[in-house]
Design an enzyme around this catalytic site. Structure first.
Site, short mmCIF file in Angstrom:
data_model
loop_
_atom_site.label_atom_id
_atom_site.label_comp_id
_atom_site.label_asym_id
_atom_site.label_seq_id
_atom_site.Cartn_x
_atom_site.Cartn_y
_atom_site.Cartn_z
CG ASP A 168 -1.97 0.98 1.06
OD1 ASP A 168 -3.25 0.02 0.94
OD2 ASP A 168 -2.19 1.93 1.07
CG HIS A 223 -5.38 3.72 1.62
ND1 HIS A 223 -4.90 2.46 1.34
CD2 HIS A 223 -6.64 3.61 1.52
CE1 HIS A 223 -5.89 1.72 0.78
NE2 HIS A 223 -6.85 2.44 0.77
CB SER A 387 -9.40 -0.31 1.34
OG SER A 387 -8.98 0.52 0.09
#
Length: 387
Positions: A168, A223, A387
């Protein structure tokens, strides 16, 4: 340490690097979706090429010279696959065409650009683990519309030897709710500038940063940290949240930056994860076209008993979920047995309006609306997304 949550609407992560007193309305902030890279294209200075097993060193050198390659990088996960870095002012399409015509080349393709699934608004904890019908962000839930995590915990809470790679934007590996559950490379010593374990990477203590090409995969966007907390935030430590898995080790792998990342760096991240013993990877990103190189990498990971979890996608610019059966979304649409494509559901056990779907291409739904999890700068936020 005092726990804090930043309650926000649909947000860009840029707006969340603020104090715990921040309050914002959904309409004040933009909606950011999981989409192909904004450029819609590929890296302007590199291509991916896979040589046939019969190709010899002379033929490979000829191919590199044909496209004026300045450098190359190989991958252990797929034999004979190389990333060729082109010299300035070279045409990617011309390089792909020239390489594809060579009889000893299996395929050549652009190095497609992808970016993070940043429509993730709340990465909730409470109802995902045990939904009693409580109200979440103004929506009353349906009792037991959860993942039966509590029931699972009565049998198994995790395994401290289980390594899960978060591929990520990186992970804040010193977050107080994650630090105890971070993977540490047992053969590496931090900060000495030496590849202590001889794996080809210097100072890769918590993983590796393939975006910046260094040993520190620290999250700068938030994130990856949010994803990591959802998976395995420290539990029963009196602060923050609890991850779905009490005990595991999060391997931090960064290949996405502020402007996204490349397929080649995604492959390098997966390559590293498999090499260093991760048996599961979480891949909350998407974009670009079908990549044979990425497909081959995931297939090779399957042969190493590696499970590749992939976000199904958060629709397009309209924020409405798309049918992946008719419009493929990658990497979640790769038809491989180790790819698990995940859609998002809410606290009423309904698919989220932004979530992609597909009777054939999407495998499972899991809570992805109003999810609370860890965030950079020792924080916590709510987010939504596949996600």
């Amino acid at each position: 340490m005092r726990s804090r949550f930043i309650f926000v609407g649909l947000v860009s992560f840029v707006f969340l690097l603020m104090s715990g007193h921040l309050r914002a309305q959904a309409e004040e902030l933009p909606n950011v979706a999981l989409v192909p890279h904004a450029s819609g294209g590929y890296a302007p200075d590199s291509v991916l090429v896979k040589f046939k097993p019969s190709a010899n060193a002379s033929q490979k050198a000829r191919a590199r010279g044909l496209v004026n390659a300045a450098s190359r990088r190989g991958y252990g996960i797929v034999k004979n696959l190389e990333k060729l870095k082109l010299k300035p002012n070279q045409s990617v399409s011309r390089a792909v065409n020239r390489l594809s015509r060579l009889p000893f080349v299996e395929y050549a393709e652009p190095d497609y650009l992808v970016q993070a699934a940043t429509n993730d608004q709340y990465y909730g904890l409470v109802y995902a683990i045990e939904n009693t019908g409580q109200s979440i962000n103004g929506t009353t839930g349906v009792a037991d519309a959860d993942m039966d995590v509590v029931e699972a915990w009565s049998i198994q809470t995790g395994d401290p030897n289980l390594i899960i790679a978060v591929i990520d934007e990186g992970v804040q590996w010193d977050h107080p709710d994650l630090a105890n559950n971070m993977w540490r490379n047992p053969g590496e010593f931090a900060g000495n500038g030496i590849d202590d374990d001889g794996n080809g990477f210097v100072d890769d203590v918590y993983g590796y940063d393939f975006y910046s090409n260094d040993g520190d995969p620290m999250d700068e966007g938030g994130h990856g940290t949010h994803v990591a907390g959802t998976i395995c935030a420290d539990t029963n430590n009196s602060i923050g949240i609890a991850g779905v898995v009490h005990q595991c080790k999060i391997m931090a792998l960064r290949f996405l930056g502020p402007q996204g990342g490349s397929t080649s760096d995604g492959i390098a991240s997966l390559d590293y994860a498999v090499q260093m013993g991760a048996t599961i990877s979480n891949n909350s990103w998407g974009g670009g076209g079908f990549s044979q190189a990425l497909y081959d990498s995931i297939a090779a990971a399957r042969d190493a008993d590696h499970i590749f979890l992939a976000a199904a996608g958060n629709g397009g610019s309209d924020g409405i979920g798309d049918n992946n059966d008719s419009g493929p979304h990658y990497p979640s649409n790769y038809n491989l047995p180790n790819v698990v494509s995940v859609a998002a559901t809410d606290n009423r056990d309904q698919i989220a309006g932004f979530s992609n779907y597909g009777a054939v291409s999407v495998d499972i739904g899991a809570p992805g609306v109003d999810i609370a999890s860890t965030y950079i700068n020792d924080g916590y936020i709510w987010n939504s997304g596949t996600s």
